[in-house]
Design a protein around this motif. Structure first.
Motif, PDB file in Angstrom:
ATOM      1  N   ALA A  13      -1.556   1.534 -10.907  1.00 43.65           N
ATOM      2  CA  ALA A  13      -0.999   2.079  -9.654  1.00 43.65           C
ATOM      3  C   ALA A  13      -0.530   0.916  -8.784  1.00 43.65           C
ATOM      4  O   ALA A  13      -1.235   0.478  -7.871  1.00 43.65           O
ATOM      5  CB  ALA A  13      -2.049   2.909  -8.916  1.00 43.65           C
ATOM      6  N   PRO A  14       0.659   0.375  -9.060  1.00 47.03           N
ATOM      7  CA  PRO A  14       1.144  -0.782  -8.297  1.00 47.03           C
ATOM      8  C   PRO A  14       1.557  -0.386  -6.884  1.00 47.03           C
ATOM      9  O   PRO A  14       1.837   0.781  -6.596  1.00 47.03           O
ATOM     10  CB  PRO A  14       2.357  -1.241  -9.118  1.00 47.03           C
ATOM     11  CG  PRO A  14       2.831   0.004  -9.812  1.00 47.03           C
ATOM     12  CD  PRO A  14       1.609   0.816 -10.097  1.00 47.03           C
ATOM     13  N   GLU A  15       1.592  -1.391  -5.991  1.00 45.92           N
ATOM     14  CA  GLU A  15       2.125  -1.156  -4.647  1.00 45.92           C
ATOM     15  C   GLU A  15       3.627  -0.900  -4.747  1.00 45.92           C
ATOM     16  O   GLU A  15       4.295  -1.446  -5.630  1.00 45.92           O
ATOM     17  CB  GLU A  15       1.866  -2.377  -3.757  1.00 45.92           C
ATOM     18  CG  GLU A  15       0.386  -2.603  -3.472  1.00 45.92           C
ATOM     19  CD  GLU A  15       0.138  -3.845  -2.626  1.00 45.92           C
ATOM     20  OE1 GLU A  15       1.126  -4.529  -2.262  1.00 45.92           O
ATOM     21  OE2 GLU A  15      -1.017  -4.146  -2.335  1.00 45.92           O
ATOM     22  N   PRO A  16       4.204  -0.055  -3.859  1.00 42.30           N
ATOM     23  CA  PRO A  16       3.561   0.621  -2.720  1.00 42.30           C
ATOM     24  C   PRO A  16       3.041   2.005  -3.049  1.00 42.30           C
ATOM     25  O   PRO A  16       2.740   2.779  -2.154  1.00 42.30           O
ATOM     26  CB  PRO A  16       4.702   0.706  -1.708  1.00 42.30           C
ATOM     27  CG  PRO A  16       5.915   0.887  -2.562  1.00 42.30           C
ATOM     28  CD  PRO A  16       5.670   0.095  -3.837  1.00 42.30           C
ATOM     29  N   GLU A  17       2.930   2.343  -4.360  1.00 38.03           N
ATOM     30  CA  GLU A  17       2.365   3.640  -4.719  1.00 38.03           C
ATOM     31  C   GLU A  17       0.885   3.728  -4.357  1.00 38.03           C
ATOM     32  O   GLU A  17       0.346   4.818  -4.170  1.00 38.03           O
ATOM     33  CB  GLU A  17       2.532   3.886  -6.216  1.00 38.03           C
ATOM     34  CG  GLU A  17       3.988   3.951  -6.670  1.00 38.03           C
ATOM     35  CD  GLU A  17       4.087   4.091  -8.174  1.00 38.03           C
ATOM     36  OE1 GLU A  17       3.041   4.284  -8.821  1.00 38.03           O
ATOM     37  OE2 GLU A  17       5.209   4.006  -8.705  1.00 38.03           O
ATOM     38  N   ALA A  18       0.215   2.591  -4.321  1.00 35.30           N
ATOM     39  CA  ALA A  18      -1.208   2.558  -4.010  1.00 35.30           C
ATOM     40  C   ALA A  18      -1.540   1.221  -3.365  1.00 35.30           C
ATOM     41  O   ALA A  18      -0.831   0.233  -3.550  1.00 35.30           O
ATOM     42  CB  ALA A  18      -2.030   2.755  -5.281  1.00 35.30           C
ATOM     43  N   PHE A  19      -2.635   1.193  -2.606  1.00 34.04           N
ATOM     44  CA  PHE A  19      -3.100  -0.027  -1.969  1.00 34.04           C
ATOM     45  C   PHE A  19      -4.551  -0.263  -2.389  1.00 34.04           C
ATOM     46  O   PHE A  19      -5.428   0.553  -2.072  1.00 34.04           O
ATOM     47  CB  PHE A  19      -2.993   0.068  -0.446  1.00 34.04           C
ATOM     48  CG  PHE A  19      -1.598   0.301   0.035  1.00 34.04           C
ATOM     49  CD1 PHE A  19      -0.669  -0.719   0.045  1.00 34.04           C
ATOM     50  CD2 PHE A  19      -1.198   1.565   0.455  1.00 34.04           C
ATOM     51  CE1 PHE A  19       0.623  -0.506   0.479  1.00 34.04           C
ATOM     52  CE2 PHE A  19       0.096   1.784   0.888  1.00 34.04           C
ATOM     53  CZ  PHE A  19       1.017   0.751   0.897  1.00 34.04           C
ATOM     54  N   LEU A  20      -4.776  -1.362  -3.103  1.00 31.05           N
ATOM     55  CA  LEU A  20      -6.121  -1.687  -3.571  1.00 31.05           C
ATOM     56  C   LEU A  20      -6.814  -2.555  -2.533  1.00 31.05           C
ATOM     57  O   LEU A  20      -6.268  -3.568  -2.092  1.00 31.05           O
ATOM     58  CB  LEU A  20      -6.044  -2.413  -4.916  1.00 31.05           C
ATOM     59  CG  LEU A  20      -7.382  -2.816  -5.534  1.00 31.05           C
ATOM     60  CD1 LEU A  20      -8.192  -1.573  -5.898  1.00 31.05           C
ATOM     61  CD2 LEU A  20      -7.174  -3.705  -6.744  1.00 31.05           C
ATOM     62  N   VAL A  21      -8.033  -2.191  -2.159  1.00 34.33           N
ATOM     63  CA  VAL A  21      -8.789  -2.891  -1.116  1.00 34.33           C
ATOM     64  C   VAL A  21     -10.150  -3.284  -1.687  1.00 34.33           C
ATOM     65  O   VAL A  21     -10.822  -2.464  -2.325  1.00 34.33           O
ATOM     66  CB  VAL A  21      -8.987  -1.985   0.118  1.00 34.33           C
ATOM     67  CG1 VAL A  21      -9.743  -2.735   1.212  1.00 34.33           C
ATOM     68  CG2 VAL A  21      -7.651  -1.469   0.630  1.00 34.33           C
ATOM     69  N   ILE A  45      -3.422  -0.776   6.842  1.00 36.89           N
ATOM     70  CA  ILE A  45      -2.925   0.270   5.938  1.00 36.89           C
ATOM     71  C   ILE A  45      -3.133   1.637   6.563  1.00 36.89           C
ATOM     72  O   ILE A  45      -2.259   2.512   6.539  1.00 36.89           O
ATOM     73  CB  ILE A  45      -3.626   0.170   4.573  1.00 36.89           C
ATOM     74  CG1 ILE A  45      -3.167  -1.078   3.830  1.00 36.89           C
ATOM     75  CG2 ILE A  45      -3.345   1.401   3.720  1.00 36.89           C
ATOM     76  CD1 ILE A  45      -3.991  -1.408   2.606  1.00 36.89           C
ATOM     77  N   GLY A  46      -4.322   1.836   7.154  1.00 35.37           N
ATOM     78  CA  GLY A  46      -4.582   3.108   7.828  1.00 35.37           C
ATOM     79  C   GLY A  46      -3.616   3.352   8.961  1.00 35.37           C
ATOM     80  O   GLY A  46      -3.118   4.469   9.148  1.00 35.37           O
ATOM     81  N   ALA A  53      -9.546  -6.201   6.853  1.00 34.07           N
ATOM     82  CA  ALA A  53      -8.510  -6.285   7.894  1.00 34.07           C
ATOM     83  C   ALA A  53      -7.227  -5.619   7.418  1.00 34.07           C
ATOM     84  O   ALA A  53      -6.562  -4.901   8.159  1.00 34.07           O
ATOM     85  CB  ALA A  53      -8.253  -7.745   8.264  1.00 34.07           C
ATOM     86  N   GLY A  54      -6.874  -5.856   6.152  1.00 30.10           N
ATOM     87  CA  GLY A  54      -5.709  -5.193   5.589  1.00 30.10           C
ATOM     88  C   GLY A  54      -5.884  -3.693   5.533  1.00 30.10           C
ATOM     89  O   GLY A  54      -4.934  -2.927   5.745  1.00 30.10           O
TER      90      GLY A  54
END
Length: 382
Positions: free
Chosen positions: A295-303, A222-223, A217-218
């Protein structure tokens, strides 16, 4: 006075139900001080500069208590030395001019009221426009209510200064303002904990409880965020579902400088079979933690896509940068202590011109992942 006492009782009752939420006591104290000060103004028979100066200082102290409670609500030290400034200005402003022009004189009331203006400006401005851990309408409403007192105070100061005050305008105009704004202020404060609880529940609905990564859902949100490319705000404020529960309706293309890394644990079933599901869970948690550290947020989003499958969405990153990061993740997880030896395979893909669906990019990264597995595992492929 009765309204302030009623809100004091409400805050105390809320604190009794949640003893760890001590910011309620600050707000209760502010309401109690305000009610007691009003009572004292009306029942002191012989006014002196010292007594009235203390009462003006207490009026500003009741306002400052709103901010000390908000600071404790945010997890900050509630009191800072600069918060004494409006309190001292109110008390000394009245006493200095009252000693020169007489007790309960217009200049004295002007001096005390100027201190109240400073307190309202400071506290209201911080609440309405200052930084906060998360967006809050209640916080902004409370701040706006305090700022809305200021025009009335300025009218009272002008009336006192130019001799238009047939009565004590420094008391009458704030009294009228209270009828409109006191409830708004306190209801805004009461709304803040509820908004925070909703934000926590909203984040929990978008997060995987084991790894802390975003769930599917997240990922959809994000998309949507990458398509919309809204100005920078806090992540949870950007990732909002529609009120009807549907997915956000966003048109546009994904940023071309966006890459995705898909990865999973090699032979994860064997880890569970040989060492138990508890160890398997620790492997997944360690993998997510190492990926977020690199790669911490908001540089990256881990799903977490499901099971041991993950995807990392990298806004503003090229395919080459994503490939470098994939190799870093693969090398770093080998150093994880107190776990059996394990490896991961990774696939990398980048957004192509005109693409609007992040899932398409993830599918390409997933195909690269399976190519890495076919080539021997413990490697990244693009």
């Amino acid at each position: 006075m009765l309204a302030s006492l009623a809100f004091c009782g409400v805050f105390v009752c809320l604190w009794v139900g949640q003893r760890e939420e001590r910011y309620y006591l600050h707000w209760a104290a502010g309401s109690l001080i305000y009610a007691a000060t009003i009572l004292a103004f009306n029942h002191i028979s012989a006014h002196t500069p010292l007594q009235d100066g203390l009462l003006y200082a207490l009026l500003s102290a009741s306002t400052v208590a709103v901010l000390t409670g908000a600071r404790r609500f945010d997890g900050l030290p509630p009191f800072q030395p600069w918060l004494l400034l409006p309190i001292l200005c109110s008390g000394l402003g009245y006493m200095g001019l009252a000693l020169a022009y007489g007790s309960d004189s217009a200049p004295g009331r002007i001096g005390g009221t100027c201190g109240s203006v400073l307190a309202m400006s400071l506290v209201g401005g911080v609440l309405a426009f200052g930084p906060a851990p998360q967006p809050s309408r209640g916080r902004r409403i409370a701040g706006a209510a305090l700022l809305a007192y200021i025009p009335g105070f300025l009218v009272a100061i002008a009336a006192e200064a130019f001799g238009y005050a047939a009565v004590n305008m420094a008391a009458v105009i704030p009294l009228v303002s209270d009828q409109l704004l006191l409830a708004v202020l306190n209801l805004g404060l009461i709304a803040m904990p509820g908004e925070r609880a909703q934000a926590i529940l909203r984040e929990a609905a978008l997060r995987d409880p084991l790894t802390g990564a975003w769930n599917r859902a997240g990922l959809r949100l994000i998309g949507a965020r990458l398509v919309a490319r809204r100005p920078e705000r806090r992540l949870l404020d950007r990732l909002r579902t529609r009120r009807d529960g549907g997915e956000p309706q966003v048109r546009g293309a994904l940023g071309q400088a966006t890459a995705v890394i898909a990865f999973d644990v090699d032979h994860f079933k064997a880890i569970n079979d040989d060492h138990g599901h508890g160890v398997g869970d620790r492997v997944l948690a360690a993998l997510a933690a190492e990926a977020r550290n690199l790669a911490p947020e908001p540089e990256a989003f881990l799903v977490r896509l499901g099971g041991d499958e993950f995807a990392m969405v990298l806004p503003d990153k090229s395919l080459a940068e994503a490939r470098w990061l994939a190799d870093e993740i693969r090398r770093t997880i080998r150093l994880t202590p107190d776990l059996p030896v394990w490896t991961i395979s990774l696939g990398v893909a980048a957004v192509e011109p005109g693409e609007t669906d992040l899932s398409t990019v993830i599918e390409r990264a997933d195909r690269s992942l399976y190519r890495a597995k076919a080539e021997g595992r413990d490697r990244a492929a693009a």
